[in-house]
Design an enzyme around this catalytic site. Structure first.
Site, PDB file in Angstrom:
ATOM      1  N   ARG A 238     -13.176 -73.173 -27.494  1.00 41.24           N
ATOM      2  CA  ARG A 238     -13.919 -73.921 -28.500  1.00 41.24           C
ATOM      3  C   ARG A 238     -15.404 -73.721 -28.213  1.00 41.24           C
ATOM      4  O   ARG A 238     -15.830 -73.635 -27.064  1.00 41.24           O
ATOM      5  CB  ARG A 238     -13.577 -75.417 -28.456  1.00 41.24           C
ATOM      6  CG  ARG A 238     -12.187 -75.766 -28.972  1.00 41.24           C
ATOM      7  CD  ARG A 238     -12.112 -75.605 -30.489  1.00 41.24           C
ATOM      8  NE  ARG A 238     -10.843 -76.096 -31.027  1.00 41.24           N
ATOM      9  CZ  ARG A 238      -9.763 -75.357 -31.224  1.00 41.24           C
ATOM     10  NH1 ARG A 238      -9.797 -74.064 -30.871  1.00 41.24           N
ATOM     11  NH2 ARG A 238      -8.670 -75.862 -31.736  1.00 41.24           N
ATOM     12  N   GLU A 267     -19.072 -74.581 -36.935  1.00 36.54           N
ATOM     13  CA  GLU A 267     -18.451 -73.526 -37.732  1.00 36.54           C
ATOM     14  C   GLU A 267     -18.317 -73.966 -39.187  1.00 36.54           C
ATOM     15  O   GLU A 267     -18.060 -75.141 -39.447  1.00 36.54           O
ATOM     16  CB  GLU A 267     -17.062 -73.197 -37.160  1.00 36.54           C
ATOM     17  CG  GLU A 267     -17.111 -72.668 -35.730  1.00 36.54           C
ATOM     18  CD  GLU A 267     -15.732 -72.417 -35.138  1.00 36.54           C
ATOM     19  OE1 GLU A 267     -14.719 -72.681 -35.830  1.00 36.54           O
ATOM     20  OE2 GLU A 267     -15.651 -71.978 -33.990  1.00 36.54           O
ATOM     21  N   HIS A 286     -13.596 -67.080 -35.883  1.00 39.52           N
ATOM     22  CA  HIS A 286     -12.501 -67.919 -35.377  1.00 39.52           C
ATOM     23  C   HIS A 286     -11.143 -67.422 -35.888  1.00 39.52           C
ATOM     24  O   HIS A 286     -10.426 -68.113 -36.605  1.00 39.52           O
ATOM     25  CB  HIS A 286     -12.705 -69.378 -35.782  1.00 39.52           C
ATOM     26  CG  HIS A 286     -12.002 -70.336 -34.865  1.00 39.52           C
ATOM     27  ND1 HIS A 286     -12.484 -71.586 -34.577  1.00 39.52           N
ATOM     28  CD2 HIS A 286     -10.839 -70.234 -34.170  1.00 39.52           C
ATOM     29  CE1 HIS A 286     -11.660 -72.213 -33.752  1.00 39.52           C
ATOM     30  NE2 HIS A 286     -10.652 -71.399 -33.498  1.00 39.52           N
TER      31      HIS A 286
END
Length: 319
Positions: A238, A267, A286
């Site tokens: 993360r 994000e 991601h």
């Protein structure tokens, strides 16, 4: 008898939706973007079950309004988007999707390691820009991967899978974890190290720890200063586990060689994000578990968790 209601916050595999429909009325947010907060709150008020993504914040505000809610099935292995203690206080089951995404995420982590170490995306941009005029002994020279040292921070299932791949490259494998992992030491020859020792010795550092209060900004300026100037930092955990400003400075000041990043503190990142201006950063949106097969299995597992709880059974993969 009235069927329970389930709200799914994104379009997922139809097989998963049909499985839940056998036990509940299902509504799916059809747009390919995160469900707006106000709509999510409204749907949660009527829902017995939620199938969520990491983009949804399941917090005190939502849980206090979701008086019928029995289960939240997060379609991810991480669950830092969910207030687990608040859910537990209300007797709401929280589940995740471990195991099924292990190999796909490990593939991506190793791909980032290789791309950053060997300057793959930088070389591709160089070629597409028409800058390749002749061969040169030092043209886009990168770092060796074979027979180097890998340091894994967070030796869970994905860490072990990354280590298996590294073993095939003849890498020496170090790891740091809250607890020693004797099985990993036996299987892949991994050696436990305190964090500072791992950072000093590793040529490649792969961040795989979950985001918790203890791991927030776990890697910062001090930690980057311990790493070799030829080392590569990879984050597929993360974004919040790393001090991004410190990482940026380490890259610009050449305290480390390069970085491969699949996750960011906030994000999605804007096109003018500082990391995207650096040639020694391989940045991805991601996509750690993003294979069709894996996302199918994740959706099916989330669906199985919801249906189990709605039928009065224990969830398959409780948090």
């Amino acid at each position: 008898m009235t069927k329970p209601v389930v709200f799914v916050t994104r379009q997922v595999a139809s097989e998963a939706i049909e499985y839940v429909k056998e036990a509940a009325e299902v509504e799916v947010w059809e747009e390919d973007r995160p469900c707006p907060r106000e709509i999510l709150l409204q749907k949660a008020e009527q829902a017995d079950g939620l199938l969520t993504m990491l983009t949804e914040r399941v917090d005190e505000e939502l849980l206090s309004r979701a008086r019928k809610l029995k289960v939240v099935a997060n379609m991810a292995v991480g669950y830092d988007n969910i207030d687990v203690p608040a859910a537990k206080k209300r007797g709401i089951h929280i589940t995740n999707t471990p195991d099924v995404l292990t190999e796909a995420t490990a593939d991506l982590a190793f791909a980032l390691l290789m791309a950053a170490g060997r300057r793959i995306t930088e070389a591709n941009r160089f070629l597409l820009a028409g800058e390749w005029k002749s061969w040169s002994p030092t043209l886009l020279a990168g770092q060796n991967i074979y027979h180097t040292t890998l340091g894994i921070i967070g030796m869970g299932r994905i860490g072990e899978a990354v280590a298996r791949r590294a073993k095939g490259f003849g890498m020496r494998i170090l790891y740091h974890n809250r607890r020693r992992r004797p099985e990993a030491e036996l299987e892949v020859g991994a050696q436990y190290r305190e964090l500072d020792d791992l950072l000093r010795q590793a040529d490649y550092v792969v961040m795989l720890t979950p985001l918790t209060p203890d791991t927030a900004k776990m890697i910062g300026e001090r930690e980057f200063s311990l790493m070799k100037p030829t080392s590569v930092f990879v984050n597929v955990s993360r974004g919040g586990t790393v001090d991004e400003e410190a990482l940026y400075r380490a890259l610009v000041e050449k305290k480390i060689w390069a970085a491969g990043l699949d996750v960011f503190q906030k994000e999605p990142v804007p096109p003018d994000h500082p990391f995207l201006t650096l040639p020694n950063v391989v940045a991805l949106p991601h996509i750690g578990s993003a294979t069709y097969q894996t996302r199918m299995e994740m959706a099916k597992l989330a669906a199985a968790n919801i249906r189990a709880v709605l039928e009065g059974k224990e969830p398959v993969t409780p948090v």
